[in-house]
Write an enzyme that holds these catalytic residues in place. Structure first.
Site, PDB file in Angstrom:
ATOM      1  CB  THR A   1      -2.650  11.607  -0.683  1.00  0.00           C
ATOM      2  OG1 THR A   1      -1.802  10.485  -1.402  1.00  0.00           O
ATOM      3  CG2 THR A   1      -3.458  12.432  -1.501  1.00  0.00           C
ATOM      4  CB  ALA A   2      -3.363  13.943   4.175  1.00  0.00           C
TER       5      ALA A   2
ATOM      6  CE  LYS B   1      -3.946   2.484   0.685  1.00  0.00           C
ATOM      7  NZ  LYS B   1      -4.820   1.918   1.642  1.00  0.00           N
TER       8      LYS B   1
ATOM      9  CB  SER C   1       0.473   8.181   0.280  1.00  0.00           C
ATOM     10  OG  SER C   1       0.102   7.747   1.767  1.00  0.00           O
TER      11      SER C   1
ATOM     12  CG  HIS D   1      -6.906   6.337   8.021  1.00  0.00           C
ATOM     13  ND1 HIS D   1      -7.067   6.087   6.559  1.00  0.00           N
ATOM     14  CD2 HIS D   1      -5.471   6.144   8.510  1.00  0.00           C
ATOM     15  CE1 HIS D   1      -5.585   5.911   6.217  1.00  0.00           C
ATOM     16  NE2 HIS D   1      -4.792   5.953   7.281  1.00  0.00           N
TER      17      HIS D   1
END
Length: 270
Positions: A111-112, A57, A59, A149
């Site tokens: 990404t945030a 996984k 980002s 999340h």
């Protein structure tokens, strides 16, 4: 060949997606997978920089640094509409002027973090784990924080105010869905293995859709927030048609995020 190493987050969307695949509940014709390692996405991002996992996984921000080493799989992504990170604060009277705030971000390569710099260029940030940000806001050690999340569903319980939904901002600016995270595989493993793993992930999602209650023990064993409604809302928000197939629109959204990151000097041109 040796089993392929695999890493993903403990968040409900990832455990929901991978449950059937890693527990061999579906027919799977792809390469053998080693037991998965579950950790915070920013930890996974850092490990990917070291090439730790064959499949991981990531980002989408982190993927902007790793396109010469990894390729995005067509399945398993967290990408959609109305699901972006939230910029929240305890300063109700300052909500209209966040330029001078110190903002907690859930990791440098999330990404945030990139979205915040696109929305508020040059703002002051401090990095901490995503599950510590609301505590820091309650203690007023930071002025604002980016919530991702499960926190998206619980921040109001902490009397926090949402200043901006960065996913909504992104959608207005670009017209694209927000590309939060993806599943990526080392480029050198070849197209056939990439395709086989993608098919396995899609089969795993379909099994989860057919047996939602059977997924819950695995999901709850790793979730930060155990309330059934929060878990269900999390899955409904982050697992969608893009999780089964990014398609041209999903791939274009990732490309646009990377292009904009390059334009402000935060991502390398690979």
């Amino acid at each position: 060949m040796d089993p392929l190493s695999l890493g993903y987050s403990p968040c409900p969307n990832d455990t929901y997606i991978f449950n059937a695949l890693v527990h061999r509940l579906i027919p799977y014709a792809g390469p053998e997978l080693a037991p998965p390692v579950l950790d915070d996405v920013e930890t996974l991002n850092a490990w990917a920089m070291q090439g730790r996992f064959d499949i991981t996984k990531l980002s989408c921000h982190a993927y902007g640094y790793l396109r010469d080493q990894y390729r995005v799989l067509s399945a398993g992504a967290a990408l959609g509409r109305g699901c972006g990170p939230l910029l929240v604060t305890h300063h109700g009277d300052k909500a209209a002027d966040p330029a001078g705030w110190r903002v907690a971000i859930p990791g440098r390569y999330t990404t945030a973090a990139l979205l915040l710099q696109l929305y508020l260029p040059g703002c002051t940030t401090t990095v901490m784990r995503f599950d510590r940000i609301m505590d820091a806001l309650e203690q007023q050690s930071v002025d604002a924080g980016l919530i991702i999340h499960e926190g998206r569903f619980t921040y109001r319980d902490r009397d926090l105010l949402c200043v901006q939904d960065l996913g909504e901002w992104w959608e207005r600016e670009t017209g694209f869905p927000i590309p939060l995270g993806c599943i990526a595989m080392k480029s050198g493993l070849g197209q056939d293995l990439h395709d086989a793993v993608s098919v396995g992930i899609v089969q795993s999602i379909r099994w989860a859709e057919a047996h939602p209650d059977a997924c819950l023990p695995y999901i709850r064993a790793h979730a930060q927030e155990l309330a059934p409604g929060v878990i269900r809302s999390h899955i409904d928000l982050y697992v969608n048609s893009f999780s089964k197939d990014l398609g041209p629109e999903g791939l274009a959204a990732i490309d646009e995020l990377i292009r904009r990151g390059q334009a402000i000097g935060l991502l390398p041109v690979v």
